[in-house]
Design a protein around this motif. Structure first.
Motif, short mmCIF file in Angstrom:
data_model
loop_
_atom_site.label_atom_id
_atom_site.label_comp_id
_atom_site.label_asym_id
_atom_site.label_seq_id
_atom_site.Cartn_x
_atom_site.Cartn_y
_atom_site.Cartn_z
N ASN A 88 34.40 39.76 45.77
CA ASN A 88 34.27 38.48 45.07
C ASN A 88 35.67 38.03 44.67
OD1 ASN A 88 33.78 36.31 43.41
ND2 ASN A 88 32.12 37.30 42.28
N VAL A 89 36.24 37.11 45.43
CA VAL A 89 37.63 36.69 45.22
C VAL A 89 37.79 35.70 44.08
CG1 VAL A 89 38.26 37.14 47.62
CG2 VAL A 89 37.48 34.85 46.95
N ASP A 90 36.69 35.18 43.54
CA ASP A 90 36.76 34.14 42.51
C ASP A 90 36.79 34.67 41.08
OD1 ASP A 90 36.75 32.09 44.42
OD2 ASP A 90 34.57 32.25 44.61
N LEU A 91 36.56 35.95 40.89
CA LEU A 91 36.58 36.51 39.54
C LEU A 91 38.01 36.65 39.04
CD1 LEU A 91 33.86 39.29 39.65
CD2 LEU A 91 33.74 37.08 38.53
N PRO A 92 38.19 36.56 37.70
CA PRO A 92 39.53 36.78 37.15
C PRO A 92 39.88 38.26 37.15
CG PRO A 92 37.97 36.41 35.38
CD PRO A 92 37.21 36.21 36.67
N LEU A 93 41.17 38.55 37.16
CA LEU A 93 41.61 39.93 36.99
C LEU A 93 41.26 40.37 35.57
CD1 LEU A 93 45.01 39.77 38.88
CD2 LEU A 93 42.79 40.54 39.73
N ARG A 94 41.18 41.66 35.33
CA ARG A 94 40.58 42.16 34.09
C ARG A 94 41.53 42.28 32.90
NH1 ARG A 94 35.59 45.15 34.44
NH2 ARG A 94 36.44 46.57 32.91
N HIS A 95 42.77 42.61 33.12
CA HIS A 95 43.68 42.85 32.01
C HIS A 95 44.08 41.52 31.36
CE1 HIS A 95 47.17 44.18 29.73
NE2 HIS A 95 46.69 45.41 29.85
N PRO A 96 44.18 41.46 30.03
CA PRO A 96 44.54 40.21 29.36
C PRO A 96 45.84 39.58 29.87
CG PRO A 96 43.81 41.82 27.75
CD PRO A 96 43.89 42.54 29.07
N ILE A 97 46.80 40.38 30.29
CA ILE A 97 48.06 39.83 30.79
C ILE A 97 47.87 39.08 32.10
CG2 ILE A 97 50.33 40.50 31.75
CD1 ILE A 97 50.40 42.73 29.67
N GLU A 98 46.88 39.48 32.88
CA GLU A 98 46.71 38.87 34.20
C GLU A 98 45.41 38.09 34.36
OE1 GLU A 98 45.47 43.31 35.64
OE2 GLU A 98 47.55 42.69 35.46
N GLN A 99 44.67 37.89 33.29
CA GLN A 99 43.37 37.20 33.37
C GLN A 99 43.46 35.77 33.88
OE1 GLN A 99 41.68 37.67 29.47
NE2 GLN A 99 40.33 39.30 30.16
N HIS A 100 44.63 35.19 33.83
CA HIS A 100 44.79 33.82 34.33
C HIS A 100 44.80 33.77 35.85
CE1 HIS A 100 48.83 35.47 34.39
NE2 HIS A 100 49.15 34.54 35.27
N GLN A 101 44.84 34.93 36.50
CA GLN A 101 44.83 35.01 37.96
C GLN A 101 43.48 35.47 38.47
OE1 GLN A 101 47.14 34.14 40.12
NE2 GLN A 101 48.75 33.69 38.64
N ARG A 102 43.16 35.07 39.67
CA ARG A 102 41.91 35.48 40.33
C ARG A 102 42.17 36.66 41.25
NH1 ARG A 102 38.92 33.41 37.12
NH2 ARG A 102 38.89 31.19 36.80
N VAL A 103 41.09 37.31 41.67
CA VAL A 103 41.17 38.42 42.62
C VAL A 103 41.89 37.97 43.89
CG1 VAL A 103 39.79 39.95 44.09
CG2 VAL A 103 39.17 39.63 41.69
N ALA A 161 44.44 36.20 44.23
CA ALA A 161 45.90 36.36 44.07
C ALA A 161 46.30 37.82 44.30
CB ALA A 161 46.34 35.90 42.69
N LEU A 162 45.48 38.75 43.83
CA LEU A 162 45.75 40.17 44.06
C LEU A 162 45.69 40.49 45.55
CD1 LEU A 162 46.01 43.17 43.13
CD2 LEU A 162 43.51 43.20 43.05
N LEU A 163 44.70 39.93 46.23
CA LEU A 163 44.52 40.23 47.65
C LEU A 163 45.66 39.68 48.49
CD1 LEU A 163 40.68 39.69 48.00
CD2 LEU A 163 41.95 41.80 47.56
N GLU A 164 46.30 38.64 48.03
CA GLU A 164 47.45 38.11 48.75
C GLU A 164 48.59 39.14 48.79
OE1 GLU A 164 48.76 34.26 47.43
OE2 GLU A 164 46.70 33.52 47.36
N LEU A 165 48.67 39.98 47.77
CA LEU A 165 49.70 41.04 47.76
C LEU A 165 49.49 42.03 48.91
CD1 LEU A 165 49.78 41.91 43.96
CD2 LEU A 165 51.50 40.64 45.26
N GLY A 166 48.24 42.27 49.25
CA GLY A 166 47.94 43.26 50.28
C GLY A 166 47.76 42.67 51.67
N ALA A 167 47.96 41.37 51.79
CA ALA A 167 47.76 40.71 53.09
C ALA A 167 48.73 41.25 54.12
CB ALA A 167 47.92 39.21 52.94
N VAL A 168 48.23 41.47 55.31
CA VAL A 168 49.06 41.93 56.41
C VAL A 168 49.86 40.75 56.91
CG1 VAL A 168 49.04 42.94 58.70
CG2 VAL A 168 47.38 43.69 57.01
N ARG A 169 51.15 40.94 57.01
CA ARG A 169 52.02 39.84 57.46
C ARG A 169 52.65 40.18 58.78
NH1 ARG A 169 52.57 36.59 52.69
NH2 ARG A 169 51.90 37.83 50.98
#
Length: 108
Positions: free
Chosen positions: A83-98, A100-108
């Motif tokens: 579910n890519v639409d949920l926010p990240l869990r930690h208060p520091i990163e809650q403004h971002q969605r899953v 955004a995290l998945l973009e870090l792991g994208a194969v380039r």
């Protein structure tokens, strides 16, 4: 030769190298890239035990970050949907969605 000892805990082996992302994040990224990975393959990629992956999958599913179903071509195997639409869990990163995290792991 024995592993180096930590200064913080005399007599105990030092932990492995640390990473910026948690094992939960690593499992989520792996499944977003390959939704039909087997649990043992996830464990090998993340570097944790089979049982640890099972607990993480249960955590992610209970929180709504992941759903699993049987593969139509192999009833013994699962496929996962992140579910890519949920926010990240930690208060520091809650403004971002899953997503955004998945973009870090994208194969380039």
């Amino acid at each position: 030769m024995n592993p180096p000892l930590s200064r913080k805990s005399p007599g105990k082996p030092q932990a492995g190298p640390w990473t910026f992302l948690s094992n939960h994040a690593h499992v989520l990224i792996c499944l977003a890239l390959e939704p039909t990975l087997r649990i043992q393959d996830l464990a090998d990629r993340v570097g944790i035990t089979y049982r640890a992956v099972q607990r993480i999958l249960d955590d992610l599913e209970a929180a709504g970050y992941l759903s699993r179903s049987r593969r139509p071509d192999d009833a013994r195997s699962n496929q996962y949907q992140v579910n890519v639409d949920l926010p990240l869990r930690h208060p520091i990163e809650q403004h971002q969605r899953v997503s955004a995290l998945l973009e870090l792991g994208a194969v380039r």
